[in-house]
Design a protein around this motif. Structure first.
Motif, mmCIF file in Angstrom:
data_model
loop_
_atom_site.group_PDB
_atom_site.id
_atom_site.type_symbol
_atom_site.label_atom_id
_atom_site.label_comp_id
_atom_site.label_asym_id
_atom_site.label_seq_id
_atom_site.Cartn_x
_atom_site.Cartn_y
_atom_site.Cartn_z
ATOM 1 N N ALA A 123 9.734 28.023 58.798
ATOM 2 C CA ALA A 123 8.393 27.933 58.199
ATOM 3 C C ALA A 123 7.435 27.198 59.145
ATOM 4 C CB ALA A 123 8.472 27.215 56.856
ATOM 5 N N GLU A 124 7.945 26.165 59.813
ATOM 6 C CA GLU A 124 7.093 25.421 60.750
ATOM 7 C C GLU A 124 6.634 26.301 61.917
ATOM 8 O OE1 GLU A 124 9.149 21.026 60.046
ATOM 9 O OE2 GLU A 124 9.690 22.192 61.821
ATOM 10 N N ARG A 125 7.443 27.317 62.236
ATOM 11 C CA ARG A 125 7.127 28.181 63.385
ATOM 12 C C ARG A 125 6.618 29.555 62.932
ATOM 13 N NH1 ARG A 125 12.167 28.850 66.535
ATOM 14 N NH2 ARG A 125 10.749 29.785 68.040
ATOM 15 N N LYS A 126 6.081 29.605 61.721
ATOM 16 C CA LYS A 126 5.744 30.911 61.132
ATOM 17 C C LYS A 126 4.755 31.710 61.998
ATOM 18 C CE LYS A 126 4.037 33.003 56.926
ATOM 19 N NZ LYS A 126 3.520 32.791 55.581
ATOM 20 N N ASP A 127 3.716 31.050 62.510
ATOM 21 C CA ASP A 127 2.712 31.783 63.296
ATOM 22 C C ASP A 127 3.329 32.360 64.571
ATOM 23 O OD1 ASP A 127 0.811 31.328 61.460
ATOM 24 O OD2 ASP A 127 -0.202 29.710 62.558
ATOM 25 N N GLN A 132 7.763 35.043 56.164
ATOM 26 C CA GLN A 132 7.845 34.212 54.951
ATOM 27 C C GLN A 132 9.031 34.641 54.090
ATOM 28 O OE1 GLN A 132 5.920 31.465 54.261
ATOM 29 N NE2 GLN A 132 7.474 31.195 52.659
ATOM 30 N N ALA A 167 16.914 28.481 64.799
ATOM 31 C CA ALA A 167 16.606 27.606 63.662
ATOM 32 C C ALA A 167 17.890 27.021 63.065
ATOM 33 C CB ALA A 167 15.831 28.384 62.597
ATOM 34 N N GLU A 225 17.414 23.466 55.771
ATOM 35 C CA GLU A 225 16.798 22.859 56.965
ATOM 36 C C GLU A 225 16.344 23.950 57.943
ATOM 37 O OE1 GLU A 225 15.395 19.923 59.235
ATOM 38 O OE2 GLU A 225 16.304 19.583 57.281
ATOM 39 N N ILE A 275 13.168 25.461 56.731
ATOM 40 C CA ILE A 275 12.005 24.594 57.009
ATOM 41 C C ILE A 275 11.552 24.802 58.457
ATOM 42 C CG2 ILE A 275 11.328 22.162 57.307
ATOM 43 C CD1 ILE A 275 13.228 21.585 54.853
ATOM 44 N N ARG A 276 12.508 24.887 59.359
ATOM 45 C CA ARG A 276 12.144 25.082 60.780
ATOM 46 C C ARG A 276 11.491 26.443 61.010
ATOM 47 N NH1 ARG A 276 14.982 21.045 63.956
ATOM 48 N NH2 ARG A 276 15.711 19.607 62.368
#
Ligand code: NAD
Length: 482
Positions: free
Chosen positions: A79-83, A105, A190, A73, A76-77
């Protein structure tokens, strides 16, 4: 207003007891403050260890698949905030956007990899010598793990220690490097969002001498995992072993690429340039020595100089090669340029700071090539930690191998060759924890072991892959008669 970041202790975001903060600037534009961080002291570190110790038993008793679910989990969080995390990494550490994005990544992938591993933890079952008996092993967490990390991979390295530590059921205290601590705090955010119980992870920013020392010496800490320079690592290793802790240290490098007479000089130059100038030469696995057969030497040098002179330098947000992380790191690289010249090496490319409006205030240095280097020169023996490659000419493969091994370090080593026998001899005889054929010295897979030989590592435990879990687990052997 500059953002003021807090420590993460016992599930809360808090100020340090010292009341002090320290600013972190953008190395591409040092007058820009990215954020302020807690300048914590030993008392803050002790509070963090005590929170971890209090949370350790419950976390150890949490089923592995549930620990894995939280790691997944959190991944995933992230990855959602990667930028957003990529931008923060570029702003604090300076590396080029593509490198920073790849590193974020990597942290995501590490969390997902160890999320799966958390379900696979167990032990082995053996055949007992007596009837009516079960004989097996179980893997238990070590307890409280203290993690101390460097600035050059400020999210990947904390992730590759934290994920196996948590997957295996340990509670953790983490001290990221003071130069670029922001993205490590985001790992905590995260995990907090993903439901990690209070106290299982605690992150404290501040000087190594205060926070790091308390982490290493506190009686409730069971294991110390350190990545950083060989100088500090040696000290940490001694302190930790004196205090009776399990310890692993992963340290500096002086990584060679041997270029055989069978090599294509252009391909070899690509490999050396990528390994030497990528991440502004600030990788522990960066290539800093090209050891080149005399028959391809001139052509190789021309090709390497071409590549050094064509690197696009500037702020990492828009350019191929960002600045060094700090004025001290830039000055240290420039000092080595002077040392190499004094010792008789010939400067063939770079060697200074670039000119131009975009680079005038940041900690930029030019990709630098020295030729006519000899194996005993300081430029060929000591870790420079900037984009500097020393080219050493040799007259046969045996000499190349001997030169490659003739340093106190042994982290990564590569060979460029079309000769199968040479490649195999290199694998057998290179004194390095990572050996590569026709590849750059940098770049690692996350699911295989990583660690050095000699001064590059304590050689006690490996990181990453299955090996990465071993440091954070201890085996119990069960004899069960019925
Ligand atoms: P460093 O040794 O200066 O610092 C590393 C960490 O140790 C930081 O968090 C720092 O605050 C802390 N520290 C400093 N003094 C301490 C003390 N007395 N007690 C406890 N902690 C202390 O290293 P750095 O400049 O951050 O990183 C660059 C170095 O790391 C290079 O030598 C590089 O080769 C090495 N490195 C090795 C690997 C690897 O896996 N082998 C990976 C990345 C970087």
């Amino acid at each position: 207003m500059t953002e003021r970041k807090q420590n993460y202790v016992n599930g809360e975001w808090i100020e340090s007891a010292t009341g002090e903060t320290v600013a972190v600037g953008n190395p591409a534009n040092p007058s820009e403050v990215v954020a302020r961080y807690q300048q914590s002291g030993a008392a803050d570190a002790a509070d963090a260890v005590e929170a971890a110790a209090a949370a350790a038993d419950d976390w150890a008793a949490t089923p592995g698949p549930e620990r894995g679910r939280i790691l997944r989990e959190a991944g995933i969080r992230l990855a959602e905030r990667k930028d957003e995390l990529t931008n923060l990494l570029v702003a604090e550490e300076g590396k080029a956007r593509a490198e920073a994005s790849g590193e974020v990544q990597r942290a995501v992938d590490i969390f997902h990899y160890f999320a799966g591993k958390a379900s696979d933890l167990g032990g082995t079952v053996k055949s007992p010598s007596a009837p009516n008996q079960h004989l097996y092993t179980v893997e238990e967490p070590v307890g409280v793990a203290a993690l101390i990390t460097p600035w050059n991979y400020p999210i990947a390295i904390p992730a590759w220690k934290l994920a196996p530590a948590l997957a295996a059921g340990n509670a953790v205290v983490l001290k990221p490097a003071s130069i670029a601590p922001g993205v490590a705090l985001e790992l905590a955010e995260a995990l907090d969002d993903a439901g990690l119980p209070d106290g299982v992870l605690n992150v404290v920013t501040g000087p190594g001498s205060a926070v790091g020392t308390e982490f290493i010496e506190h009686e409730a800490v069971d294991a110390v995992s350190f990545t950083g320079s060989s100088e500090v690592g040696q000290l940490v290793y001694e302190q930790a072993t004196d205090a009776g802790k399990r310890v692993q240290t992963e340290l500096g490098g002086k990584n060679p690429t041997v270029v055989s007479e069978s090599a294509d000089p252009a391909e070899a130059a690509d490999i050396v340039a990528n390994g030497g100038f990528g991440t502004t030469g600030q990788s522990c696995t960066a290539c800093s020595r090209a050891i080149v057969h005399e028959s391809v030497y001139d052509e190789f040098v021309d090709e390497l100089v071409d590549r050094a002179e064509s690197v696009d330098i500037g702020p990492g947000a828009e350019h191929e090669m960002g600045p060094q992380v700090s004025a001290a790191e830039r000055d240290s690289t420039l000092e080595y340029v002077g040392i190499a010249e004094d010792e008789g090496a010939t400067l063939a490319a770079g060697g200074g700071v670039p000119a131009g409006a975009e680079v005038e205030s940041g900690y930029f240095v030019e990709p630098t090539v020295f030729v006519d280097a000899t194996p005993d020169m300081r430029i060929a023996q000591e870790e420079v930690f900037g984009p500097v490659v020393a080219v050493i000419e040799v007259s046969d493969f045996d000499e190349g191998l001997a030169v490659a091994n003739n340093v106190p370090y042994g982290l990564s080593a590569s060979v460029v060759t079309d000769d199968h026998a040479e490649a195999n001899r290199f694998v057998d005889e290179a004194e390095a924890g990572v050996v590569k054929i026709n590849e750059k010295t940098t770049g690692l897979e996350l699911h295989v072991p990583f660690g050095g030989f000699k001064r590059s590592s304590s050689e006690t435990w490996r990181e990453q892959g299955d090996a990465g879990l071993s440091f954070y687990t201890i085996e119990k052997t069960v004899y069960d008669s019925y």
